[in-house]
Design a protein around this motif. Structure first.
Motif, mmCIF file in Angstrom:
data_model
loop_
_atom_site.group_PDB
_atom_site.id
_atom_site.type_symbol
_atom_site.label_atom_id
_atom_site.label_comp_id
_atom_site.label_asym_id
_atom_site.label_seq_id
_atom_site.Cartn_x
_atom_site.Cartn_y
_atom_site.Cartn_z
ATOM 1 N N LYS A 143 37.720 40.261 42.622
ATOM 2 C CA LYS A 143 36.844 40.258 41.464
ATOM 3 C C LYS A 143 36.525 41.694 41.084
ATOM 4 C CE LYS A 143 34.209 35.949 41.176
ATOM 5 N NZ LYS A 143 32.849 35.383 41.197
ATOM 6 N N LYS A 191 45.396 35.864 45.960
ATOM 7 C CA LYS A 191 44.078 35.271 45.760
ATOM 8 C C LYS A 191 43.572 34.694 47.078
ATOM 9 C CE LYS A 191 44.844 33.920 40.924
ATOM 10 N NZ LYS A 191 44.920 32.770 39.995
ATOM 11 N N ILE A 196 40.475 31.994 48.122
ATOM 12 C CA ILE A 196 39.445 31.080 47.624
ATOM 13 C C ILE A 196 38.837 30.338 48.806
ATOM 14 C CG2 ILE A 196 38.943 29.117 46.132
ATOM 15 C CD1 ILE A 196 41.383 29.890 44.448
ATOM 16 N N THR A 254 35.789 27.582 49.849
ATOM 17 C CA THR A 254 34.975 26.553 49.214
ATOM 18 C C THR A 254 33.508 26.659 49.639
ATOM 19 O OG1 THR A 254 35.460 24.978 50.994
ATOM 20 C CG2 THR A 254 36.934 24.994 49.092
ATOM 21 N N ARG A 294 35.454 33.799 45.855
ATOM 22 C CA ARG A 294 36.764 33.942 45.202
ATOM 23 C C ARG A 294 37.039 35.426 45.016
ATOM 24 N NH1 ARG A 294 39.685 30.283 41.799
ATOM 25 N NH2 ARG A 294 41.261 31.363 40.566
#
Length: 559
Positions: free
Chosen positions: A550, A500, A502, A504, A547
């Motif tokens: 997907k 993953k 991520i 911000t 993120r």
């Protein structure tokens, strides 16, 4: 969204972006991000002397960010004012044992004191220039009167009145202010002027008082006093009285206004005026983000009227407003409609058409430039002529569109380019430092990235194939512009954890291994990655959270 040209954005590091945590991050999230970066940048993990020096510099940056954000008091200041807030004059007097809320109040108090000292050095000049133009000859001409006159075919337009006013403020103390103002007026060859001095004192948080002295060649000396007082959090009152000394004797005057908040966006006013022009006025004003409405009724001598106006505010960058009003009384009826628009950073241009009986048709042009106002009322006709209304409406619109295209847009574009160039020059050394830090960080990441890729490949996980950050040129009309991007494949792969990635909601130029390749311009992040053996691609805005993986990023094999 285009990057701001605020110096603070360049001069101070974004600690949240550096640690890649949310602004609402908990202490546990901060600690986890800090530990991960420490493992990457700790000087003892690198034997090469050059890499060891670079690691030490980056480790110190990460440590500084963590120390600020983990301390509630320092974080409270940083969240409001950035890194510079921690070094502000007077910060050293704040007790470290105070709560974040108390720290915030103390800091704001220090900022107010500094602002008050700056106010003492400012005069806050304000001025108005009004030029009345009589253009009735354009529409009210009688052809037979011009047949026998040389040059009679050329309409006669003249300036028949002018008014100039100016005021300056001089803060004497934190509570006392002196205001000096003056004006000159002329109408059809007759005119005069006056000068006024007002001394204002803030008596408490609820009110202030003012004494005014004036002199002029039209009305004579003036002695006045004004008081403002908050009666409740939702209600206030102002009272003003004055003595006008003239050749006809002393003329007293009194004006009082009682105002009350009817709701969050609505104010109600009651006004009583006694003196030369006595009247009673009541009005309701509703002001919201998208509209402004006023309803007023006045009974008095010589003016008794009812007025209603409405203004719609467009939510665009130019702050466009359209407005209309109707006013009817003993003097007749007037209908007005117009538009107002911001044409530059400090300038607002407006045009209003006034149609009334018996006033006729007028066009009013107003330009607000910073604290100066330029007003041009143009009287077109004393009659209600459709042609005058048409030209008063269409003429300014056509003129504005032409000026906008030929003058304003080129000027604003050139001004932005000039500001951007100055900003690039002033931040060149800082960007060079950031670039050097980013390149050093990429070198330090190589070993960690190799291990991460091996782990992700073994589980068919997330592999960053290519990643670019900066300005992309996708519009065909802008093909002549050069893309300004940097390769951030390694820094993004280094942030992958458990298949993953991520990011911000913060500018990505502050991430480890990143820097700003095009200061002041719109930036994006483009990522081509592989997950479960399938190709994916995404384009994300600079400050948008991201993120991955997907399903929506998947590239169809058929395309």
């Amino acid at each position: 969204m285009a990057s701001s040209l605020d110096e603070d954005e360049i001069d101070s590091d974004d600690f949240y972006s550096l640690l890649n945590v949310r602004r609402e991050a908990t202490q546990d999230e901060l600690k986890a991000a800090y530990r991960r970066l420490c493992m990457l940048y700790h000087p003892d993990k690198h034997r090469d002397p050059e890499l060891k020096v670079q690691a030490e510099q980056l480790f110190n940056l990460v440590h500084e960010a963590y120390e600020v954000l983990r301390d509630p008091q320092s974080r409270a200041i940083y969240d409001i004012y950035g890194k510079r807030g921690l070094d502000v004059e007077g910060w050293e007097v704040v007790e470290r044992k105070r709560t974040p809320a108390e720290i915030r109040e103390e800091y704001e108090r220090l900022q107010i004191e500094r602002e008050e000292r700056r106010l003492q050095q400012r005069t806050n000049p304000k001025g108005t220039i009004s030029v009345g133009i009589d253009a009735t000859d354009l529409f009210d001409r009688y052809e037979e009167d011009y047949d026998d006159e040389a040059g009679g075919g050329v309409p006669h337009v003249e300036i028949n009145k002018m008014h100039i006013s100016q005021s300056i403020e001089a803060p004497l103390t934190t509570k006392d202010t002196a205001v000096l103002s003056g004006s000159l007026s002329t109408h059809n060859g007759n005119g005069g002027g006056n000068i006024n001095l007002a001394l204002r004192r803030v008596t408490s948080a609820k009110g202030w008082g003012e004494v005014e002295l004036g002199a002029g060649d039209t009305h004579g000396p003036l002695l006045g006093m004004k008081i403002f007082r908050n009666l409740t959090p939702r209600c206030f009152v102002t009272a003003q009285c004055g003595l006008q000394f003239s050749s006809r004797g002393v003329r007293p005057g009194v004006t009082t206004v009682l105002a009350r908040h009817l709701d969050k966006n609505t104010m109600g006013y009651l006004q009583w005026r006694w003196g030369i022009q006595s009247s009673m006025n009541t009005s309701i004003v509703r002001d919201t983000k998208s509209s402004h409405f006023t309803l007023a009724v006045q009974i008095g001598i010589p003016q008794t009227f009812m007025m209603m106006s409405y203004q719609y505010k467009f939510q665009d960058d130019d702050q466009t407003k359209i407005k209309g009003s109707v006013k009817s009384g003993f003097f007749g009826t007037v209908v007005e409609y117009g538009i107002e628009r911001k044409i530059s950073r400090h300038s607002v241009l407006g045009a209003t058409v006034s149609v009334g009986v018996p006033q006729g048709v007028s066009l009013k042009i107003k330009l607000n430039r910073a604290s100066q106002t330029y007003f041009f009322p143009i009287h077109l006709t004393d009659q209600l002529l459709p042609s005058a209304v048409f030209y008063a409406t269409v003429g300014p619109l056509v003129f504005y569109l032409a000026i906008q295209r030929l003058v304003i847009r080129p000027y604003v574009r050139a001004q932005k380019e000039e500001d951007l160039e100055k900003h690039r020059e002033s931040s060149a050394s800082n960007i060079a430092r950031k670039k050097q830090e980013a390149e050093g960080a990429v070198l330090l990441m190589q070993e960690s990235v190799r291990r991460i890729i091996e782990t992700e490949e073994s589980r068919m996980g997330l592999i960053i194939l290519n990643a670019w950050y900066g300005k992309f040129v996708t519009d065909n009309s802008r093909r002549h512009e050069r893309a300004k991007v940097i390769d951030v494949t390694v820094p993004l792969q280094c942030l992958v954890k458990d298949s993953k990635l991520i990011l911000t909601e913060a500018t990505k130029s502050g991430l480890p291994g990143f820097y700003d390749p095009c200061v002041g311009e719109e930036k994006s992040l483009k990522v081509l990655y592989q997950f479960r053996g399938v190709m994916h691609q995404v384009l994300s805005g600079d400050s948008e959270p991201l993120r991955i993986p997907k399903q929506s990023h998947r590239i169809d094999a058929d395309t």
